[in-house]
Design an enzyme around this catalytic site. Structure first.
Site, PDB file in Angstrom:
ATOM      1  N   GLY A 137     -85.620-101.906 -52.342  1.00  0.00           N
ATOM      2  CA  GLY A 137     -85.738-103.032 -53.253  1.00  0.00           C
ATOM      3  C   GLY A 137     -86.795-104.003 -52.771  1.00  0.00           C
ATOM      4  O   GLY A 137     -87.098-104.062 -51.582  1.00  0.00           O
ATOM      5  N   ARG A 138     -87.359-104.750 -53.693  1.00  0.00           N
ATOM      6  CA  ARG A 138     -88.400-105.718 -53.315  1.00  0.00           C
ATOM      7  C   ARG A 138     -88.298-106.949 -54.208  1.00  0.00           C
ATOM      8  O   ARG A 138     -88.049-106.843 -55.398  1.00  0.00           O
ATOM      9  CB  ARG A 138     -89.780-105.077 -53.452  1.00  0.00           C
ATOM     10  CG  ARG A 138     -90.947-106.012 -53.099  1.00  0.00           C
ATOM     11  CD  ARG A 138     -92.235-105.243 -52.940  1.00  0.00           C
ATOM     12  NE  ARG A 138     -92.257-104.468 -51.700  1.00  0.00           N
ATOM     13  CZ  ARG A 138     -92.711-104.941 -50.541  1.00  0.00           C
ATOM     14  NH1 ARG A 138     -93.159-106.184 -50.457  1.00  0.00           N
ATOM     15  NH2 ARG A 138     -92.707-104.182 -49.469  1.00  0.00           N
ATOM     16  N   PHE A 141     -90.020-112.776 -52.000  1.00  0.00           N
ATOM     17  CA  PHE A 141     -90.182-113.318 -50.656  1.00  0.00           C
ATOM     18  C   PHE A 141     -89.751-112.346 -49.568  1.00  0.00           C
ATOM     19  O   PHE A 141     -89.591-112.719 -48.418  1.00  0.00           O
ATOM     20  CB  PHE A 141     -89.390-114.614 -50.533  1.00  0.00           C
ATOM     21  CG  PHE A 141     -89.687-115.565 -51.641  1.00  0.00           C
ATOM     22  CD1 PHE A 141     -90.920-116.191 -51.723  1.00  0.00           C
ATOM     23  CD2 PHE A 141     -88.755-115.803 -52.641  1.00  0.00           C
ATOM     24  CE1 PHE A 141     -91.212-117.046 -52.761  1.00  0.00           C
ATOM     25  CE2 PHE A 141     -89.051-116.659 -53.687  1.00  0.00           C
ATOM     26  CZ  PHE A 141     -90.278-117.281 -53.745  1.00  0.00           C
ATOM     27  N   GLY A 142     -89.568-111.089 -49.919  1.00  0.00           N
ATOM     28  CA  GLY A 142     -89.164-110.109 -48.938  1.00  0.00           C
ATOM     29  C   GLY A 142     -88.844-108.792 -49.594  1.00  0.00           C
ATOM     30  O   GLY A 142     -89.148-108.576 -50.765  1.00  0.00           O
ATOM     31  N   TYR A 143     -88.237-107.911 -48.843  1.00  0.00           N
ATOM     32  CA  TYR A 143     -87.895-106.593 -49.365  1.00  0.00           C
ATOM     33  C   TYR A 143     -86.642-106.105 -48.660  1.00  0.00           C
ATOM     34  O   TYR A 143     -86.218-106.652 -47.638  1.00  0.00           O
ATOM     35  CB  TYR A 143     -89.055-105.612 -49.140  1.00  0.00           C
ATOM     36  CG  TYR A 143     -89.531-105.528 -47.701  1.00  0.00           C
ATOM     37  CD1 TYR A 143     -89.011-104.570 -46.829  1.00  0.00           C
ATOM     38  CD2 TYR A 143     -90.494-106.413 -47.214  1.00  0.00           C
ATOM     39  CE1 TYR A 143     -89.440-104.502 -45.507  1.00  0.00           C
ATOM     40  CE2 TYR A 143     -90.926-106.347 -45.902  1.00  0.00           C
ATOM     41  CZ  TYR A 143     -90.397-105.387 -45.048  1.00  0.00           C
ATOM     42  OH  TYR A 143     -90.814-105.324 -43.752  1.00  0.00           O
ATOM     43  N   THR A 144     -86.024-105.069 -49.225  1.00  0.00           N
ATOM     44  CA  THR A 144     -84.799-104.506 -48.671  1.00  0.00           C
ATOM     45  C   THR A 144     -85.010-103.038 -48.333  1.00  0.00           C
ATOM     46  O   THR A 144     -85.590-102.287 -49.135  1.00  0.00           O
ATOM     47  CB  THR A 144     -83.633-104.650 -49.667  1.00  0.00           C
ATOM     48  OG1 THR A 144     -83.455-106.034 -49.979  1.00  0.00           O
ATOM     49  CG2 THR A 144     -82.341-104.116 -49.080  1.00  0.00           C
ATOM     50  N   ASP A 258     -78.277-117.840 -59.499  1.00  0.00           N
ATOM     51  CA  ASP A 258     -79.202-116.806 -59.988  1.00  0.00           C
ATOM     52  C   ASP A 258     -78.422-115.580 -60.450  1.00  0.00           C
ATOM     53  O   ASP A 258     -78.763-114.444 -60.123  1.00  0.00           O
ATOM     54  CB  ASP A 258     -80.195-116.427 -58.887  1.00  0.00           C
ATOM     55  CG  ASP A 258     -81.419-115.682 -59.449  1.00  0.00           C
ATOM     56  OD1 ASP A 258     -81.681-115.806 -60.661  1.00  0.00           O
ATOM     57  OD2 ASP A 258     -82.091-114.974 -58.684  1.00  0.00           O
TER      58      ASP A 258
END
Length: 583
Positions: A137-138, A141-144, A258
């Site tokens: 995942g992306r 502010f970052g990614y997984t 969110d």
């Protein structure tokens, strides 16, 4: 932070027969069919299903124009929306303002600070404990990435690792967002529909948040796979799970901010896999009697009061209403070709319940969604009330949780005059069994004694049985201690119902005027008496600068000096900010 844990990067290719009812942002506009548009309350509308969400929290240039079908314009646009101002705030929050972009100063947060302390105090042994795998995942502010534990209790166990580069943390508020996300995840772990937190690490370059790996994909993917919508029964099962985790968070004083289908993942690919709420990167702590003012979230799901910069946990309930609308009909209730248009629609438009499949859905389903998508947050259901709604009462998994709303209403009731207490008591005598169900469940959770009474100490005891470490940060316990310290006699269920009925929510229910008329008749017999206008002014908190005889003249009958029907209804609400003196 907009990341999805366990999300599959590659989606299976669609066949020609499979039509995407909620197009993705890189999809081409679908062809338009010639048809006569039906009248809507907003200045323009789309006859086609809506595109997927556009997170506006860091997307000054990211609009959905490319994927948006053509629109039918019936009259000029409404006045300018707050979109430009909102985007500037959101860009500044994460330090993404370009040198040539105009910004709106707002205290010390407005400037990108130099020499920021990016040390979080987390363990620095991530590489010793985990081996990173592929990206799943992306976000902005970052990614997984997936990972496998190397030793200890986590050895050979698959996990998801959210990697947040420290280079992206260019403001103090961005650093605080990461710190707070870890705090929230670590203190709330244990709820079965919340992604489980394992640990947090850091090194010179990144922060690593280790969590449960969810392999079942997003709720959004499942909606698409089902042709764009769920059956009522399947939608109920989804709603119960979402409301379960959100009610838990709200009781702890945590607002997610969110909520959207992309932020709910299935644990596995099993058909009955449980849903898990993810991505608490924009979440915050909020005390029951306080309001937040920073604007965060995703455009299609943002509540009106967030755009007005004064909101609490009710904002999450609006987002859940949008999700419920999508589940049941496959379209979004508020849509436009630009983010400015989305914001205007959220503030001004009413969702349509006239087009298919709404006429074929149950009246309970429509009432459920309408009571979540009310623009007045005071009239919106809480998560606990939503779980008590008739539409969900046939679901086996439903467990009505304690609701912080009853604490707030009881506090207001105790501080009210005997006149208002009598008015509220008359109102509750007109309520139906269905309307009293939620209040009865809340009363049981407070643990009445064998004689059917509770004291204010019961409120403190009940909350302590449901508390987590998060309550220290949200200061919910401070609020409850204040309520429990008030001097008041015992309450039986009849008085508890009078104390905890929400008049604002009653007003949106069918037959409200009949309720109010019957309640006024009871009040006339038992509680109405000649009113001294200064007494009524004191009840409403009106100061000496307010011309009380002019303001309150239609509240009192001239024939006998007693409260009129109009005055009775207004008194039910208690202190009115509309009548209160200006500071």
């Amino acid at each position: 932070m907009g990341l999805c844990y366990g999300k599959e990067v590659q989606r299976p290719p669609k066949t020609q027969k499979q039509e995407d009812p909620i197009p993705q942002t890189d999809a081409a506009p679908p062809p338009q069919k010639a048809e006569t548009p039906k009248p809507h309350n907003f200045s323009y509308y789309s006859p086609s299903p809506l595109p997927s969400s556009t997170p506006f929290k860091n997307s000054p240039e990211n609009s959905s124009v490319i994927s948006t079908p053509l629109r039918f314009f019936k009259r000029p646009f409404p006045p300018p929306s707050p979109a430009k101002h909102i985007k500037a705030l959101l860009a500044r929050r994460h330090g993404s303002v370009k040198p040539n972009e105009a910004t709106i100063p707002e205290g010390e947060e407005a400037n990108v600070e130099l020499g920021l302390d990016k040390s979080f105090g987390f363990s620095k042994q991530f590489n010793s404990n985990y081996e990173l795998g592929e990206e799943v995942g992306r976000g902005h502010f970052g990614y997984t990435r997936s990972a496998v534990g190397k030793k200890g209790e986590m050895k050979r166990q698959e996990v998801a690792v959210k990697v947040i580069p420290k280079s992206k943390m260019t403001t103090a508020i961005a650093i605080e967002d990461v710190r707070r996300e870890v705090r929230i995840l670590s203190t709330l772990t244990g709820q079965k529909h919340l992604v489980q937190f394992h640990d947090a690490y850091e090194d010179e370059d990144n922060v690593y948040i280790v969590m449960e790996l969810c392999k079942g994909g997003e709720l959004l993917d499942k909606i698409l796979a089902r042709g764009g919508k769920y059956s009522e029964e399947d939608a109920k099962a989804v709603m119960v799970q979402i409301l379960s985790v959100v009610s838990f968070c709200h009781l702890q004083g945590v607002v997610h901010r969110d909520l959207k289908p992309e932020n709910f993942l299935f644990s596995s690919k099993d058909e009955k896999s449980p849903l898990k709420a993810i991505d608490f990167g924009l979440s915050d702590f909020v005390k029951p009697d306080e309001r937040l003012n920073d604007i965060v979230g995703s455009a299609y799901y943002v509540a009106p009061e967030v755009l007005h910069r004064a909101y609490g946990t009710e904002a999450d309930m609006w987002s859940i209403g949008v999700i419920a609308y999508i589940l049941l009909c496959g379209s979004r209730p508020f849509w436009a070709r630009t983010e400015s248009g989305i914001f205007r629609a959220v503030l001004k438009a009413d969702p349509s319940f006239e087009e298919a499949p709404w006429p074929s859905l149950s009246s309970e389903a429509k009432d459920f969604v309408k009571r979540l998508l009310n623009k007045d947050y005071r009239k919106r259901m809480t998560a606990s009330q939503a779980l008590s709604h008739p539409w969900l009462q046939d679901q086996q998994e439903v467990k009505i949780p304690l609701d912080m709303l009853v604490y707030k209403l009881v506090k207001a009731y105790i501080c009210s005059s005997s006149l208002r207490k009598a008015a509220l008591g008359a109102l509750t005598k007109t309520m139906t069994t269905s309307q009293l169900y939620y209040l009865q469940e809340q009363f049981k959770l407070l643990g009445p004694n064998k004689n059917g009474f509770i004291t204010l100490q019961n409120f403190k005891t009940a909350l302590s049985q449901n508390s987590t470490e998060a309550m220290k940060d949200s200061r919910v316990l401070d609020f409850v201690n204040m309520v429990s310290s008030l001097q008041y006699r015992k309450l039986d269920f009849e008085e508890f119902a009078a104390a905890t009925v929400s008049v604002h929510q009653m007003e949106v229910q069918e037959g409200w005027e009949q309720h109010a008329r019957r309640a006024y008749e009871l009040f006339e017999k038992d509680g109405n008496r000649p009113i001294v206008i200064e007494e009524l002014a004191s009840e409403l908190g009106l100061g000496p600068s307010v011309p009380i005889h002019v303001v309150l003249q239609d509240w009192i009958r001239h024939s006998d000096g007693k409260l009129s029907f109009l005055g009775f209804v207004r008194l039910l609400h208690g202190v009115s900010s509309r009548l209160a003196p200006k500071a």
